[in-house]
Design an enzyme around this catalytic site. Sequence first.
Site, PDB file in Angstrom:
ATOM      1  N   GLU C  60      38.424  42.575  48.953  1.00 40.03           N
ATOM      2  CA  GLU C  60      38.226  42.675  50.402  1.00 40.03           C
ATOM      3  C   GLU C  60      39.513  42.992  51.138  1.00 40.03           C
ATOM      4  O   GLU C  60      39.539  43.804  52.060  1.00 40.03           O
ATOM      5  CB  GLU C  60      37.617  41.373  50.950  1.00 40.03           C
ATOM      6  CG  GLU C  60      36.123  41.225  50.745  1.00 40.03           C
ATOM      7  CD  GLU C  60      35.732  40.724  49.360  1.00 40.03           C
ATOM      8  OE1 GLU C  60      36.641  40.464  48.529  1.00 40.03           O
ATOM      9  OE2 GLU C  60      34.528  40.587  49.095  1.00 40.03           O
ATOM     10  N   HIS C 129      28.670  30.175  51.744  1.00 42.39           N
ATOM     11  CA  HIS C 129      28.007  31.454  52.020  1.00 42.39           C
ATOM     12  C   HIS C 129      27.138  31.408  53.267  1.00 42.39           C
ATOM     13  O   HIS C 129      26.266  32.258  53.434  1.00 42.39           O
ATOM     14  CB  HIS C 129      27.123  31.852  50.831  1.00 42.39           C
ATOM     15  CG  HIS C 129      27.865  32.439  49.673  1.00 42.39           C
ATOM     16  ND1 HIS C 129      28.934  31.821  49.074  1.00 42.39           N
ATOM     17  CD2 HIS C 129      27.688  33.585  48.984  1.00 42.39           C
ATOM     18  CE1 HIS C 129      29.360  32.569  48.074  1.00 42.39           C
ATOM     19  NE2 HIS C 129      28.624  33.634  47.984  1.00 42.39           N
TER      20      HIS C 129
HETATM   21  C1  LIG Z   1      35.038  37.375  47.667  1.00 40.39           C
HETATM   22  C2  LIG Z   1      33.647  37.739  47.356  1.00 40.39           C
HETATM   23  N1  LIG Z   1      33.256  39.009  47.503  1.00 40.39           N
HETATM   24  C3  LIG Z   1      32.008  39.401  47.186  1.00 40.39           C
HETATM   25  C4  LIG Z   1      31.106  38.482  46.720  1.00 40.39           C
HETATM   26  C5  LIG Z   1      29.674  38.908  46.343  1.00 40.39           C
HETATM   27  N2  LIG Z   1      29.512  38.921  44.886  1.00 40.39           N
HETATM   28  C6  LIG Z   1      28.999  37.860  44.251  1.00 40.39           C
HETATM   29  S1  LIG Z   1      28.997  38.071  42.603  1.00 40.39           S
HETATM   30  C7  LIG Z   1      29.671  39.603  42.711  1.00 40.39           C
HETATM   31  C8  LIG Z   1      29.932  40.400  41.460  1.00 40.39           C
HETATM   32  C9  LIG Z   1      30.865  39.717  40.529  1.00 40.39           C
HETATM   33  O1  LIG Z   1      30.946  40.433  39.332  1.00 40.39           O
HETATM   34  P1  LIG Z   1      31.647  39.836  38.043  1.00 40.39           P
HETATM   35  O2  LIG Z   1      32.963  39.263  38.390  1.00 40.39           O
HETATM   36  O3  LIG Z   1      31.662  40.904  37.024  1.00 40.39           O
HETATM   37  O4  LIG Z   1      30.712  38.634  37.582  1.00 40.39           O
HETATM   38  P2  LIG Z   1      29.227  38.661  37.075  1.00 40.39           P
HETATM   39  O5  LIG Z   1      28.344  38.496  38.270  1.00 40.39           O
HETATM   40  O6  LIG Z   1      28.994  39.921  36.337  1.00 40.39           O
HETATM   41  O7  LIG Z   1      29.095  37.460  36.180  1.00 40.39           O
HETATM   42  C10 LIG Z   1      29.898  39.937  44.035  1.00 40.39           C
HETATM   43  C11 LIG Z   1      30.459  41.217  44.495  1.00 40.39           C
HETATM   44  C12 LIG Z   1      31.522  37.147  46.617  1.00 40.39           C
HETATM   45  N3  LIG Z   1      30.708  36.180  46.224  1.00 40.39           N
HETATM   46  N4  LIG Z   1      32.802  36.810  46.919  1.00 40.39           N
END
Ligand SMILES: Cc1ncc(C[n+]2csc(CCOP(=O)(O)OP(=O)(O)O)c2C)c(N)n1
Lengths: 372, 372, 330, 330
Positions: C60, C129
């Site tokens: 972000e 959230h």
């Molecule tokens: C700072 C922040 N930005 C965006 C999100 C929304 N978000 C939740 S999970 C996710 C993807 C995360 O991907 P990864 O680290 O590969 O973990 P996975 O879900 O594949 O286990 C996003 C963008 C968030 N929770 N926190």
Amino acid sequence: MSGSTGSPTTGRAAAAGGVTPETLKDYYAQMVLIRSFELRASEMYQRAKIGGYCHLNLGEEATVVGLMAALRPSDYLFTTYRDHGYALSRGLGAGRIMAELFGKATGVSGGRGGSMHLFDQKARMLGGYGIVGGQIPPATGAALALTYRGGPGPEAEAVMCLMGDGTTNIGAFHESLNLAALWHLPIVYVIINNQLGMGTPVEKAAAEPELYKRGCSYRMPGVRVHGGDVMAVREAAAAALDLARTQRQPSILEAMSYRLRGHSVVDPAKYRSQEDTQQARDEDPVPAFRAQLIESGVLDDDSATAIEADAERQVAAAVAFADESPDPEVADLFVHAYATPVAGTPHRLPGDPVISVPADDPGDVPDEGGRS
Amino acid sequence: MSGSTGSPTTGRAAAAGGVTPETLKDYYAQMVLIRSFELRASEMYQRAKIGGYCHLNLGEEATVVGLMAALRPSDYLFTTYRDHGYALSRGLGAGRIMAELFGKATGVSGGRGGSMHLFDQKARMLGGYGIVGGQIPPATGAALALTYRGGPGPEAEAVMCLMGDGTTNIGAFHESLNLAALWHLPIVYVIINNQLGMGTPVEKAAAEPELYKRGCSYRMPGVRVHGGDVMAVREAAAAALDLARTQRQPSILEAMSYRLRGHSVVDPAKYRSQEDTQQARDEDPVPAFRAQLIESGVLDDDSATAIEADAERQVAAAVAFADESPDPEVADLFVHAYATPVAGTPHRLPGDPVISVPADDPGDVPDEGGRS
Amino acid sequence: MSEMTYREALRSTLRREMQRDDSVVLLGEEIGVFEGSYKITSGLLAEFGETRVRDTPIAEEGFIGAGIGMAMLGMRPVVEVMTINFTLLAIDQIVNHAAKIYAMFGGQVAVPMVIRTPGGGGQQLAATHSQNLEVWYAHVPGLKVVAPSNPADAKALLTASIRDDDPVLFLENLALYNTKGEVPDGEQVGEIGKAAVAKPGTDVTVVSYSRATLIALEVARQFEKQGVSVEVVDLRSLRPLDRETVCASVRKTSRAVVLEDDWLTYGVGAELAATIQEGAFDYLDAPVRRVAAAEIPLPYAKPLENAALPTADDLTKVINEVLDATRFTG
Amino acid sequence: MSEMTYREALRSTLRREMQRDDSVVLLGEEIGVFEGSYKITSGLLAEFGETRVRDTPIAEEGFIGAGIGMAMLGMRPVVEVMTINFTLLAIDQIVNHAAKIYAMFGGQVAVPMVIRTPGGGGQQLAATHSQNLEVWYAHVPGLKVVAPSNPADAKALLTASIRDDDPVLFLENLALYNTKGEVPDGEQVGEIGKAAVAKPGTDVTVVSYSRATLIALEVARQFEKQGVSVEVVDLRSLRPLDRETVCASVRKTSRAVVLEDDWLTYGVGAELAATIQEGAFDYLDAPVRRVAAAEIPLPYAKPLENAALPTADDLTKVINEVLDATRFTG
Ligand SMILES: Cc1ncc(C[n+]2csc(CCOP(=O)(O)OP(=O)(O)O)c2C)c(N)n1
Ligand SMILES: Cc1ncc(C[n+]2csc(CCOP(=O)(O)OP(=O)(O)O)c2C)c(N)n1
Ligand SMILES: [Mg+2]
Ligand SMILES: [Mg+2]
């Protein structure tokens, strides 16, 4: 852990030698329990027993069980919102976990946290975290705290901090790994590389997509392991934890894994190709481990089926427990507002006046507000 | 730029071949101007003509001039609060810079920014920035904007983003470099490694203290150059900019440099050892370049002295200009509040009422507040 | 006029502005291939391609900061942040950079960028959230903050925000995306900084914004049936704040209640109550009351979440208390 | 009792608490070898060594977040952030983590940490280095925010903050460090959440905190000479907010002015005005007025900075306006 390697190490050897059949059966039972639990959680979400976000470990069972097998009760775990499997393998109990998903008072976090925020102080599972990367600095700080407790050694405590592949691109990753390397902290950063952050492939998110190499900026070693191989994961995790315990050398462990479903239960994952999905199914670690154990004579079809039936029973019991559990009391809304309550802590419900206006003299009104 | 190297490259060769004596004299003149300006700024600070924080480029003159020599007028520059030298070499004019330090209306930022925030839209110097690492994301975004203007090529525009060694440990560094590598942005990240962030040596702050290597986490190349050698810096910067222009390959350029004084003018730098300070003096780039130019016949003592006297004159004139310049008008306090003024924009001075209460009918009151 | 959802109003406005002006570029996590966490950008990648609809890594601070740099070079980035909670990771870029660059550098370069982000609780997303932190941004000079409550305003204010030369935080709300309303056809450029009297009335003023305005309107309709005339002022813009419209309403009704989704203490309603007591002091028959969220990290469990968030019933109760306190007889 | 500076009160309190409790550990940029940007930690590295006084890289999010993890394991980290402006880089850790971990995980683990940081303008540090953003933190449930105005309170409240089991934002101010006052000897544990009547009076209440309290007291002394009795309420704690003490004072004086260093709109004073008009409505003879900073990214140039920040003259003017509006005759 023998430094960096590009090709996933394999644990078949380990599985063959020095591991008792009971242990292998237990790992299979754990994997099956996670599988059953997650499928049931998905169902319960559709039936609106679970709300909010709900992220599953489907497809990642071998990774989960391998990691938790290496982690000792004296170690600390910090993880992400995708935390059900870890809580199960860490022994928090399917019932209390399902109750948390149902938002019940008997849940592991008293119904306050929900699916993303499983926590158990006694089990040293210090939380699922919903902010991407949010867990990394506190996990690093926990490792720092351990250095005040005593020196390194084979019995020393360590911290395991889990994160997804997409998470390696956030600032907190960089700041924390640098601190850990600089201060020689007993921590293992485990990257569960399921190759997707929501719908984004790792190559579109990380300019160095071989994530175990990203410790280079901190002179921190890293290894990659095949996350579908529970024994390989256990072995690699144990080695990394050993490095943390005995040498206070932090490291990265990248587990190549696979997300069988969408990002969360509501995501149909339309962005994934047929082949991709097919490959996931073909490499599903649960049937693969089953076949492996049957092949090596540790299980036969009956004993495997018994394990699966037992998992189903446990999950059914968990659902029943969660269903029967009471909701948290609205009267308890503010019980966890502060650990040290002080004068003026607000205990107002919406619409309560900010202050009780005295009829005559204000007198002594320690707590604010009206109804509670 | 031939990939990563551990030993500083040298520019003596470059200095010898293909560079006109006029150019070399000009570089010397620029270095001397920076030296004079900074010494005078320090003096003016002691005399309370300058307020706030004031960070000098003393000791870094060769780095500054070498970098600015490689940067074209069509390129964009983002830098830190240690920005006077860059502004001078970028041609903002000693008078307008000193006026900014004095907080005058004629200053490069209209007296709003001060020492840390020199800016000139026409010169494409897009600011000194006071938040450590704060300039890195906007600089990266500027490079992204360039990709919408046209394709790569030898005449393409590029961005240079400067930062200190201590700055490489902040999250914005990681996030931005990853974006630049992923999106193939025309940018050079220059790390001025003066080996200290305030009082903290680079080894106590960065777990990989060879900072040019820190691009590894983004598959981004890096080189290290001896920052005391103006020609080497120019050559390395030109190569890195060329990579950005022609291949849209972002890279790191680390200039090993030296801070002759404390972190800012008020820091006595007690934490530095005698030897350290002595070494700094011995390696002072300004007398070193002078000696080199005299040795190679580009200058003699008289012409060098003339250059130095001219710099003194310029700086004296700058001080006079700044001194004579008017303060910004208090009436103009709100002129830059918004680029697009809209109804209700607050124009209140402290103590003004929040709203003018109508005697009778509220009527139409487009702007709020009283006195302005 | 056509009826459409808030979501569709946003989507079609983004599309229209992108067609109109090449320098409008979308940036954000999952806005392209995934079509947006809340599907606001659905179809836009297919129409405009990867350079106009740019998926970003989870970074972000990096991509919001990049938006600032793009804006400084004359582009008009519209950045989506999945929820306002995640803007905290970029708040240094938003508050120390986007908000200050124009003034701090003496007005030399503007930062025409929009940060679109939804706030709000009520979806059982738990403490991290479910926040309403807009008051923070509304406190900051150099930023503009708009918070439309209906599809028509969403269209008009998003258009205005994109064309405005200052950084605008455009606040959406998870609970609003599926709400419907009539939206005027053709180009509509709203006026940032102007509140609306969403429903005229004479007996009591309810001030609100974003999702809360829907509740206020519903409650107003109920009161109408009982012969109480409630005026609803929809702020639409939190910064600048249209104090005139708010105070003019209260000078007429003599009574005011603020409905807000954020926490009470130091929330948006605090400024409104402070403004009203200053701007309509002699007209007020009772204290300005605030209906806001309980001050607690929002729990996941539905009964607790329900108890903590302000509802129509809470607003009704407080309006009645204000009417009683002033011996209102209709 | 001994006379000492605000700086020395902080320093000696840190020292005392570190001697008393091994789990108290200091973290921050330049607090060790450099002895602190503002020399609050001077001498402590020499006395306690590197593990108790830990210099950190420039990584606010990393080391504040690390403080959280330490606290979760039972330590009591005291983190220094050079100025409140830089807390923005760590605000996700402070607000989404430190403030929520206790409640969100059902009260299982507390986060006993202190974040010490100075705010304030007036030193020509320009827009990004001169902010008063404490109202943001004061808005957040789960945090406590204290802002002592004098050395004695600095001692008592820092002690209380370190021993408190919740995360406390301990607000200092650049302009206070060299101010002097009498400080009681021996252990002093203050009470978080309690305002003080810094000077009793009967005609008008001035509410303020931190540096502004000094100005309020100075102005009160001037008015005293003219026969106007000003009561000064020093909040000391912004969260929890001691509404009782504030309202009790205004019920006595019938007039109130807030003096604050932050921006007016949505600032700390908004909550105070809102609280007072609700808690002392029938007693108020005039609107609560606020004296706050001009809403502009603070310029560097001294004349502009002076014009933008609230002064004793501004407060005097507004008190007189309030007295006039109520036909005060003494
Ligand atoms: C700072 C922040 N930005 C965006 C999100 C929304 N978000 C939740 S999970 C996710 C993807 C995360 O991907 P990864 O680290 O590969 O973990 P996975 O879900 O594949 O286990 C996003 C963008 C968030 N929770 N926190
Ligand atoms: C986010 C942030 N944290 C802390 C500071 C205070 N600070 C200003 S300069 C500085 C040191 C920077 O060191 P380096 O990057 O090496 O640059 P140098 O000053 O040596 O040029 C620090 C800690 C700041 N301005 N911003
Ligand atoms: Mg992933
Ligand atoms: Mg440095």
